[in-house]
Design a protein around this motif. Structure first.
Motif, mmCIF file in Angstrom:
data_model
loop_
_atom_site.group_PDB
_atom_site.id
_atom_site.type_symbol
_atom_site.label_atom_id
_atom_site.label_comp_id
_atom_site.label_asym_id
_atom_site.label_seq_id
_atom_site.Cartn_x
_atom_site.Cartn_y
_atom_site.Cartn_z
ATOM 1 N N LYS A 126 -2.502 9.609 49.347
ATOM 2 C CA LYS A 126 -2.440 10.872 50.112
ATOM 3 C C LYS A 126 -1.501 11.852 49.444
ATOM 4 O O LYS A 126 -1.816 13.037 49.267
ATOM 5 C CB LYS A 126 -1.895 10.565 51.515
ATOM 6 N N ARG A 127 -0.322 11.327 49.037
ATOM 7 C CA ARG A 127 0.678 12.192 48.407
ATOM 8 C C ARG A 127 0.122 12.783 47.121
ATOM 9 O O ARG A 127 0.272 13.958 46.835
ATOM 10 C CB ARG A 127 1.939 11.388 48.069
ATOM 11 N N PHE A 128 -0.536 11.930 46.359
ATOM 12 C CA PHE A 128 -1.095 12.395 45.088
ATOM 13 C C PHE A 128 -2.122 13.495 45.324
ATOM 14 O O PHE A 128 -2.112 14.537 44.661
ATOM 15 C CB PHE A 128 -1.726 11.220 44.343
ATOM 16 N N ASN A 129 -3.028 13.239 46.268
ATOM 17 C CA ASN A 129 -4.077 14.220 46.530
ATOM 18 C C ASN A 129 -3.490 15.551 46.981
ATOM 19 O O ASN A 129 -4.003 16.624 46.642
ATOM 20 C CB ASN A 129 -5.045 13.685 47.593
ATOM 21 N N ALA A 130 -2.405 15.467 47.732
ATOM 22 C CA ALA A 130 -1.804 16.701 48.234
ATOM 23 C C ALA A 130 -1.156 17.494 47.103
ATOM 24 O O ALA A 130 -1.171 18.721 47.108
ATOM 25 C CB ALA A 130 -0.774 16.376 49.311
ATOM 26 N N THR A 131 -0.597 16.778 46.132
ATOM 27 C CA THR A 131 0.120 17.477 45.075
ATOM 28 C C THR A 131 -0.738 17.729 43.843
ATOM 29 O O THR A 131 -0.300 18.365 42.897
ATOM 30 C CB THR A 131 1.358 16.675 44.632
ATOM 31 N N HIS A 132 -1.941 17.210 43.823
ATOM 32 C CA HIS A 132 -2.817 17.422 42.675
ATOM 33 C C HIS A 132 -4.156 17.950 43.160
ATOM 34 O O HIS A 132 -5.118 17.193 43.314
ATOM 35 C CB HIS A 132 -3.039 16.106 41.912
ATOM 36 N N PRO A 133 -4.243 19.228 43.404
ATOM 37 C CA PRO A 133 -5.428 19.796 44.046
ATOM 38 C C PRO A 133 -6.710 19.620 43.236
ATOM 39 O O PRO A 133 -7.794 19.657 43.797
ATOM 40 C CB PRO A 133 -5.076 21.274 44.187
ATOM 41 N N LYS A 134 -6.579 19.385 41.918
ATOM 42 C CA LYS A 134 -7.812 19.308 41.136
ATOM 43 C C LYS A 134 -8.404 17.896 41.095
ATOM 44 O O LYS A 134 -9.476 17.664 40.548
ATOM 45 C CB LYS A 134 -7.522 19.752 39.692
ATOM 46 N N ILE A 135 -7.670 16.951 41.659
ATOM 47 C CA ILE A 135 -8.172 15.565 41.623
ATOM 48 C C ILE A 135 -8.161 14.991 43.032
ATOM 49 O O ILE A 135 -7.248 15.280 43.810
ATOM 50 C CB ILE A 135 -7.270 14.683 40.729
ATOM 51 N N HIS A 136 -9.174 14.210 43.317
ATOM 52 C CA HIS A 136 -9.147 13.504 44.596
ATOM 53 C C HIS A 136 -9.348 12.015 44.358
ATOM 54 O O HIS A 136 -10.361 11.592 43.799
ATOM 55 C CB HIS A 136 -10.258 14.030 45.523
ATOM 56 N N VAL A 137 -8.372 11.245 44.785
ATOM 57 C CA VAL A 137 -8.462 9.798 44.625
ATOM 58 C C VAL A 137 -8.936 9.166 45.930
ATOM 59 O O VAL A 137 -8.370 9.419 46.987
ATOM 60 C CB VAL A 137 -7.076 9.211 44.271
ATOM 61 N N THR A 138 -9.998 8.387 45.840
ATOM 62 C CA THR A 138 -10.436 7.613 47.005
ATOM 63 C C THR A 138 -10.062 6.154 46.770
ATOM 64 O O THR A 138 -10.412 5.576 45.746
ATOM 65 C CB THR A 138 -11.957 7.705 47.186
#
Lengths: 259, 294, 423
Positions: free
Chosen positions: C52-64
């Motif tokens: 969640k933290r990563f997705n919030a701080t990296h708008p160009k990538i979404h990790v599922t």
């Protein structure tokens, strides 16, 4: 009966473990009498993952498989039992032979086929390979052959189509066998683990068994939650069984339906 | 003419089995064909495979662990089938009488079948633990043991037999219960009138009438016994010292622990051949001995 | 009637089922990647939070993040997925699978990525971890987990028997003597426990003993077995004496009962790792480095994140995620949340490190012990076969069915054959 006690032992253990605290479960030999009844393990287990969804998925898959089997195995079983057609015995052996290769070997090509059909990661992947099993065909073939054939012949003489004979004469007399097939198919599909593991990768499509597996980590297992989950998963099975008993068990003292 | 053909038994037979044949053909036969092809390759499922003809099979012939696993699988089967089918017959006959709590007993017998293999494995690991298990505790009270069970190479396979018979008995029982439904009352009454006695009735009326179910259970149990795996996976993992390495376990080990999928497929084909031989033999004998009411 | 009902059910099922995917390429500028793991519980929650933290701080990538169930089954699932052509971008795999995973072209070779992007600070990872992912010239993964074996003991049992607690100078003789004293058949109590199922669990503990006696698993050229040397025989003899003569060892058959037994106060000492600590809520345990012979070597069992190739965009996105996730700050956060050992040496110098050692008493010993993880198991595709040969030999010795030298020699013969054949 001591036999019953032996048979019920795991259920008892599962129930006991499911209401223990996690610390208590980490004992060996296991504690038979827990210090208190921790019912909260149940909601905890069920909340940790979308079990409602899992139950719904499992139910859809299982009911579809049961329905499919009842229909297709009846048709095929009847044909093998009563009809004479070219290649009958060979086909029967061939169908039976598909049970003889272990799943560990066939699961990868099965996955490839399912993928080819565009069903990967959907409930269809779980249903399609389970719509009919040679086990059911074999079972019903044996049962149909024990029925007196004169009833069927009489119906044919009366102008009934073969399909009609099957549905109106044979099946009503085969309730015990059908109930058995239904129960067994329900059981296997409900408890199936390895195939859903491979075919499903998203939580939305997961089944109850996959959900339970999430309680087992590589090094840690949350026994209390796992057993609570197992007990809840077992419940529908037992319900179905108890309910279906009226179809395949009649005491010998009761007046027989068949003469 | 066409009408005769379409209404003929052949056409009807084919139509009836068509859905099953199609479904099983797609999901059963094609994968098996693939497995056959796999057995002629060196394949680790990760890199490109190489075709090696019959090399895997030749290797099997010289593989002592494989030969032993055949022997173990057959020993296991020869124990499991009579014990589970015979035992189930006894239990089913017992449960068929109008005894109190029969519904409870029937459900109790079914519980092991519905219980997951994981839970069963845990239970038996505990019951049969050499030091802390209840089995040795009770046996000690009557002056027997202690036994190694899962930890003793000479006993492990028999412990697995016990565990799987326990787990599958209920299944055979419900098949028999359903079959007992089909026994016409008048036959039983006639036997009684003939003073056949319990044993006579059993031998000459019930047993023959149950023979279709018996044949089914024997063939089915044999097929399953030859493929036993799950229970071994959750307890002994093929050990100790290969004592419980049966064919499917050996196959699993080769494919998913040693990355020899081609070799594993060859093992599977041999298992298939063995199973086919057993089943055909049983069905052939069955066709002659089994009594179907006509 | 029935037919209609069946069709209705089928139709409902097909409609109800969606069609899942396995990530997708850039859609609207965002790259979606999929990560498979087997974490549950605390670790599972920590991973979800991190994603969640990563997705919030990296708008160009979404990790599922997807749980693939028990990591034991992961290999079957991953192999099937790779064969089927739809696989994740990052997957958590056991270290023992690294050598084989390296052979598939789908596994991304991380070495060039490290060269091009030194910001990952590769040498900051413990040597054992780096060794475990290096297969020849290829680096097949990014470290995910590191651990090692140490001596975990029940303080109360020691006090009751009047034995001084283990020190860093303990030798094998000390171990044997203590185990003997702590064994009480009438109370069904054992001094030590050993996993004797013939699996890698059996072998890797033996490896530690082998290295402590100065031995090696294979010869330096990797062509012959070396574990049947004097050092190996010495190690195996220790096991034989303790198991069959002293009867001071509980032989666990692979189902982890030893942990519950230890927690119930039935076992005095264990060779185990940090993952087991949370199973001992009822024991006041102490942790010490392994008793040694020539040295106090231990063995480490790292696991890794393997990257699978789904095209340039997704591969780059996956690399970005792994760099972020294994950075010292994120890794420290992970360690504090889960109790896992720090995967980077530099973590011991971060300001949050004392929080970690405070939360998990005794964990510091494990961290220090990582420096004793000097040697590693060979990272070659045939390792699993080698392990099985060794495992059978050790199991035979523990069960009293074979003599140490004979068993090891026979296993060495098999291993030489395996190495000669390649894979």
């Amino acid at each position: 009966m001591p036999l019953a006690a032996v048979m019920l032992l795991p259920l008892v253990w599962m129930l006991v473990t499911s209401v223990e605290t996690l610390a208590e479960s980490r004992h060996f030999p296991p504690t038979i009498v827990p210090s208190g009844i921790h019912w909260e393990n149940y909601p905890n287990a069920l909340d940790s993952a979308p079990f409602g969804r899992f139950f719904a998925n499992s139910l859809v898959v299982t009911l579809a498989s049961v329905a499919g089997n009842l229909v297709f195995c009846s048709l095929a079983g009847y044909a093998f039992a009563r009809l004479r057609f070219f290649g009958r015995d060979v086909i029967f052996i061939v169908l039976l032979a598909t049970l003889m290769v272990p799943f560990q070997v066939t699961m990868i090509p099965t996955f490839l086929i399912v993928q080819h059909l565009g069903l990967v990661n959907s409930l269809g992947a779980l249903i399609a390979p389970n719509l009919v099993t040679p086990f059911g065909i074999f079972l019903l073939r044996q049962f149909f052959r024990t029925l007196p054939v004169d009833l069927e012949e009489a119906a044919r003489i009366d102008g009934c189509s073969r399909l009609g004979v099957l549905f109106r004469v044979v099946l009503p007399l085969s309730m015990p066998a059908l109930a058995t097939l239904g129960i067994v198919t329900f059981l296997w599909t409900w408890n199936d683990f390895l195939w859903p593991l491979i075919a499903i990768s998203s939580t939305d499509q997961s089944t109850v068994q996959l959900g339970l597996a999430s309680f087992q980590g590589a090094h840690q297992t949350r026994w209390t939650l796992l057993m609570a989950g197992n007990v809840v998963a077992l419940a529908p099975m037992l319900l179905v069984f108890v309910f279906a008993q009226r179809w395949f068990v009649q005491s010998i003292a009761a007046t027989g339906v068949k003469g | 003419m066409t009408r005769r053909l379409l209404g003929s038994e052949h056409a009807a037979g084919w139509l009836f089995v068509l859905p099953a044949v199609v479904l099983i053909g797609v999901f059963g036969i094609i994968p098996i064909g693939w497995a056959l092809l796999l057995s002629f390759q060196h394949n680790d499922l990760l890199t490109a495979p190489t075709w090696v003809g019959a090399a895997n099979y030749r290797e099997l012939v010289h593989d002592p662990v494989f030969r032993d696993s055949i022997r173990r699988t057959i020993i296991y089967t020869l124990l499991f089938v009579p014990l589970s089918v015979g035992g189930a017959l006894g239990v089913a006959l017992f449960l068929y009488r109008p005894i109190r709590l029969s519904r409870f007993y029937r459900t109790a017998v079914f519980v092991p079948v519905a219980t997951s293999t994981v839970a069963t494995g845990i239970i038996f690991n505990w019951l049969l633990d050499p030091t802390y298990g209840i089995a040795n505790f009770l046996l000690g009270k009557v002056g027997l043991g202690p036994y190694g069970f899962f930890q003793d190479p000479d006993q492990a396979l028999y412990a697995i037999v016990a565990m799987t018979v326990w787990g599958w008995l209920g299944f055979d029982v419900i098949i028999y219960l359903a079959a007992l439904q089909g026994i016409p009352q008048d036959l039983l009454e006639a036997a009684e009138l003939d003073n056949a006695g319990r044993w006579g009735t059993f031998r000459h009326v019930i047993l023959p009438l149950l023979s279709p179910a018996t044949l089914f259970l024997i063939v089915w149990s044999t097929i399953n016994a030859l493929q036993v795996f799950d229970e071994i996976y959750v307890t002994t993992r093929g050990g100790p010292l290969h004592a419980t390495t049966v064919l499917v376990y050996y196959l699993y080990n080769q494919a998913f622990e040693l990355f020899h999928a081609g070799y594993a497929a060859a093992v599977a084909e041999v298992l298939f051949a063995i199973t086919l031989v057993f089943s055909i033999a049983q069905l052939w004998i069955g066709n002659r001995r089994v009594h179907y009411t006509s | 009637m029935r037919r209609v009902l069946l069709l209705a059910v089928l139709a409902a099922a097909v409609i109800a089922s969606g069609c899942g995917g396995s990530g997708s390429s850039a859609s609207g500028g965002k790259v979606n990647i999929v990560l498979w793991h087997g974490y549950v519980d605390v670790e599972g929650n920590a991973l979800n939070a991190a994603a969640k933290r990563f997705n919030a701080t990296h708008p160009k990538i979404h990790v599922t993040v997807q749980n693939y169930g028990n990591a034991d089954y992961a290999l079957q699932k991953v192999l099937t997925a790779i064969r089927g052509g739809s696989y994740p971008d990052i997957v958590y795999l056991y270290g023992s699978w690294a050598a084989n995973m390296a052979r598939t072209p789908k596994a991304v070779d991380v070495a060039p990525l490290i060269k091009a992007d030194p910001s990952i600070n590769w040498n900051d990872f413990w040597p054992a971890e780096r060794q475990a992912v290096t297969v020849g010239d290829k680096i097949v993964g990014v470290p995910a987990l590191v651990d090692n074996l140490a001596l975990v003991y029940n303080k109360k049992l020691f006090d009751q028997a009047g034995i001084p607690h283990p020190t860093a100078d303990w030798t094998w003789d000390d171990l044997r003597a203590a185990a003997k004293k702590l064994t009480d058949p009438s109370a069904k109590q054992f001094g030590w426990a050993y996993v004797a199922d013939g699996s890698e669990d059996t072998v890797w503990r033996f490896d530690a003993l082998l290295w402590q006696a100065g031995g090696d698993i294979l010869t330096p050229d990797g062509k012959h077995a070396a574990f049947n040397s004097e050092a190996g025989v010495k190690a195996a003899t220790l096991l034989q004496q303790m198991a069959t003569v002293d009867h001071s060892v509980y032989l666990d058959n692979g189902n982890g009962n030893y942990a519950n037994l230890f927690n119930s106060g039935k076992i005095g000492m264990l060779f185990t790792g940090p993952w087991d600590l949370s199973s001992f809520p009822d024991v006041d345990y102490g942790i010490q480095i392994l008793p040694g012979d020539v040295n106090h070597n231990t063995i480490s069992g790292p696991d890794q994140w393997v990257m699978l190739d789904n095209g340039d965009d997704r591969r780059n996105a996956a690399w970005t995620f792994l760099k972020w996730f294994t950075s010292a700050d994120e890794a420290m956060r992970w360690s504090i949340a889960t109790g896992d050992l720090p995967i980077r040496a530099s973590q011991t110098r971060t300001p949050d490190y004392p929080k970690y050692t405070a939360k998990y008493p005794g964990i510091d010993t494990f961290v220090q012990n990582e420096e004793n993880a000097v040697k590693a198991r060979p990272v070659i595709p045939t390792y699993n076969e080698i392990s099985q040969a060794m495992g059978q030999a050790i199991q035979a010795v523990l069960l009293g069915k074979a003599e140490p030298k004979a068993a090891l020699d026979q296993a060495a013969q098999q291993v030489d054959q395996i190495l000669a054949q390649g894979s």
